[in-house]
Design an enzyme around this catalytic site. Structure first.
Site, mmCIF file in Angstrom:
data_model
loop_
_atom_site.group_PDB
_atom_site.id
_atom_site.type_symbol
_atom_site.label_atom_id
_atom_site.label_comp_id
_atom_site.label_asym_id
_atom_site.label_seq_id
_atom_site.Cartn_x
_atom_site.Cartn_y
_atom_site.Cartn_z
ATOM 1 N N TRP A 94 23.461 33.953 63.411
ATOM 2 C CA TRP A 94 22.711 32.786 63.839
ATOM 3 C C TRP A 94 21.317 32.854 63.281
ATOM 4 O O TRP A 94 20.687 33.895 63.412
ATOM 5 C CB TRP A 94 22.674 32.652 65.377
ATOM 6 C CG TRP A 94 22.070 31.340 65.765
ATOM 7 C CD1 TRP A 94 20.815 31.119 66.248
ATOM 8 C CD2 TRP A 94 22.706 30.066 65.654
ATOM 9 N NE1 TRP A 94 20.619 29.779 66.451
ATOM 10 C CE2 TRP A 94 21.767 29.109 66.082
ATOM 11 C CE3 TRP A 94 23.952 29.628 65.205
ATOM 12 C CZ2 TRP A 94 22.032 27.744 66.085
ATOM 13 C CZ3 TRP A 94 24.226 28.281 65.216
ATOM 14 C CH2 TRP A 94 23.278 27.351 65.664
ATOM 15 N N GLN A 142 12.075 27.799 66.241
ATOM 16 C CA GLN A 142 12.102 29.192 65.815
ATOM 17 C C GLN A 142 13.558 29.596 65.554
ATOM 18 O O GLN A 142 14.470 29.091 66.214
ATOM 19 C CB GLN A 142 11.456 30.038 66.925
ATOM 20 C CG GLN A 142 10.783 31.301 66.457
ATOM 21 C CD GLN A 142 11.730 32.457 66.349
ATOM 22 O OE1 GLN A 142 12.758 32.458 67.012
ATOM 23 N NE2 GLN A 142 11.404 33.413 65.505
ATOM 24 N N SER A 198 15.656 31.663 66.364
ATOM 25 C CA SER A 198 16.585 32.083 67.421
ATOM 26 C C SER A 198 16.990 30.933 68.337
ATOM 27 O O SER A 198 17.839 31.104 69.202
ATOM 28 C CB SER A 198 15.935 33.184 68.265
ATOM 29 O OG SER A 198 14.822 32.648 68.945
ATOM 30 N N LYS A 199 16.394 29.754 68.182
ATOM 31 C CA LYS A 199 16.651 28.667 69.134
ATOM 32 C C LYS A 199 17.892 27.862 68.741
ATOM 33 O O LYS A 199 18.425 28.032 67.655
ATOM 34 C CB LYS A 199 15.414 27.766 69.235
ATOM 35 C CG LYS A 199 14.135 28.515 69.596
ATOM 36 C CD LYS A 199 14.157 29.106 71.002
ATOM 37 C CE LYS A 199 13.092 30.168 71.212
ATOM 38 N NZ LYS A 199 11.866 29.745 71.812
ATOM 39 N N ASN A 200 18.315 26.953 69.625
ATOM 40 C CA ASN A 200 19.608 26.265 69.422
ATOM 41 C C ASN A 200 19.624 25.364 68.195
ATOM 42 O O ASN A 200 20.670 25.177 67.594
ATOM 43 C CB ASN A 200 19.988 25.452 70.655
ATOM 44 C CG ASN A 200 20.512 26.327 71.782
ATOM 45 O OD1 ASN A 200 20.117 27.490 71.886
ATOM 46 N ND2 ASN A 200 21.397 25.794 72.608
#
Ligand SMILES: *Cc1c(COP(=O)(O)O)cnc(C)c1O
Length: 412
Positions: free
Chosen positions: A3, A178, A180-182
């Site tokens: 991801w 960022q 790491s976000k969805n």
């Protein structure tokens, strides 16, 4: 499970932006940044969208555009990412922390009311882990006390509360892009949304040194007020636009993967799985599991001891359980020692007791002590099979409860 997922469309979008020679948001006319703003507004139904450099800058800019400043108090949840508590300090306002709800992990409206003073100007509800905060009650409290509301929707793009997209319910909403976000960018980015054209203009000026950039007019370098450089670049905007185009497909698969996974885990005694409240959409940014020693059959063992045993066994089975936030926000050094500006500002500005008042967050402390989280892996839309293996691992650990008991007792 990787991801973000980086596909050929993303690579092409970034290269096209690079070749387009409109690399930042202050270039005249349409550019990848203004494209992203329009697409984000259209997809989620926001009136106005302003792209900025990151989610933390977005929160600060929203507070600034709403006139929150020195001496004001801003109520924020005691459980969140540090940025929620830092943003008021960046405006020389004092963050005042409120406890959370034990099921949604979001700010507790009753505790907001208890912490309102004549200095309170704003509330920042966080839609933590992708679950909408109780916006009906929060908006009612804000209206009653004449407070502004900035929704921190960094973890929740696509989440809805009674059919309305989070971020668009308060006076302003902020998102983080960022990695790491969805909905990620290829680095750092943020978005502000609001229903007010005037507020959006203030946010645009704020991200651009206080200047007004108008289509068809040369930049004049005149600054109309306090501004920063919070601009987003075109490559990051183009990457996010390509991700946004695939969001609905990803989201549909994630909803299916995660709900199947949670349905299996919900059968295990002593394990409390995250849930979506009725009339809301949870977008499962982080999955937080609470453990109850008594329901597990371990009377007399503390929640931290059980958590430590489960963490060890689940990780041994390949499930990367981790903690998200080791302490309530008010226990972070910057707030305890008042490491703001100069000699203790903003706390010294108000001369107020600030965050010391009612310094007690029993629910936040309980949740931090008795829970573990799963992060990032499940965001990949192809994670269904992996989550099913994780569920096998949970069931295996629960089938060996004598071993859990031995480890938990040793830990306590
Ligand atoms: C990620 C995050 C932020 C900050 O966003 P950045 O883009 O990393 O600056 C703010 N609030 C919450 C709840 C977050 O999860």
């Amino acid at each position: 499970m990787q991801w973000p997922l980086i596909e050929d469309e993303d690579r092409k979008a970034v290269l096209d932006a690079l070749d387009g020679a409109r690399l930042v948001s202050d270039t005249d006319g349409v550019n990848p940044v203004s494209d992203l703003e329009h697409e984000w507004a259209r997809r989620f139904g926001f009136a106005q969208c302003v792209a900025v450099s990151n989610g933390t800058a977005a929160l600060s800019l929203a507070l600034s555009a709403l006139g929150v400043g020195p001496g004001d108090e801003v109520i924020v949840p005691a459980l969140s990412f540090i940025a929620t508590g830092l943003a008021p300090v960046h405006q020389m306002a004092v963050p005042v922390f409120a406890d959370i709800d034990p099921v949604t992990f979001n700010i507790d409206p009753d505790d907001i009311e208890r912490r309102i003073t004549p200095r309170t100007r704003a509330i920042i509800p966080v839609h933590l882990h992708g679950a909408p905060a109780d916006m009906d009650r929060i908006m009612a409290i804000a209206r009653k006390h004449d407070l502004v509301v900035v929704e921190d929707a960094a973890q929740a793009p696509g989440a809805t509360h009674r059919g309305r997209p989070v971020g668009g319910i308060g006076d302003a909403g902020s998102f983080s892009l960022q990695v790491s976000k969805n909905i990620p960018t290829c680095g750092e980015g943020g978005l502000l949304v609001t229903g007010s054209g005037e507020l959006a203009e203030a946010m645009r000026r704020g991200r651009q040194f206080g200047e007004v950039i108008e289509a068809g007019r040369d930049r004049d370098y005149v600054s109309y007020g306090l501004g920063w450089n919070h601009k987003m670049n075109a490559l990051q905007a183009a990457f996010t636009s390509a991700q946004l185009a695939r969001f609905d497909g990803y989201e549909e698969r994630r909803q299916r993967n995660v709900t199947d996974f949670l349905a299996r885990l919900a059968e295990l005694p002593g394990l409390r799985v995250p849930t979506a409240l009725p009339d809301t959409t949870h977008v499962w940014h982080i999955l937080r599991f609470r453990f109850d020693p008594v329901a597990f059959g371990l009377d007399g063992v503390g929640p931290q001891a059980l958590r430590s045993a489960l963490r060890r066994l689940l990780r041994a089975e390949g499930v990367p359980m981790s903690q998200y936030q080791l302490m309530p926000l008010p226990d972070q050094k910057v707030f305890v020692d008042r490491l703001g500006f100069g000699s203790g500002h903003p706390w010294a500005v108000t001369g107020a007791p600030g965050t010391v008042r009612g310094e007690d967050y029993p629910v936040t402390r309980e949740v931090i002590a008795d829970s573990l989280t799963l992060q990032k892996r499940h965001l990949n839309p192809g994670a269904g099979e992996l989550l099913s293996l994780y569920a096998d691992a949970f069931e295996k650990v629960w089938a060996n409860r004598d071993m859990v008991a031995t480890l938990a007792k040793a830990a306590s």
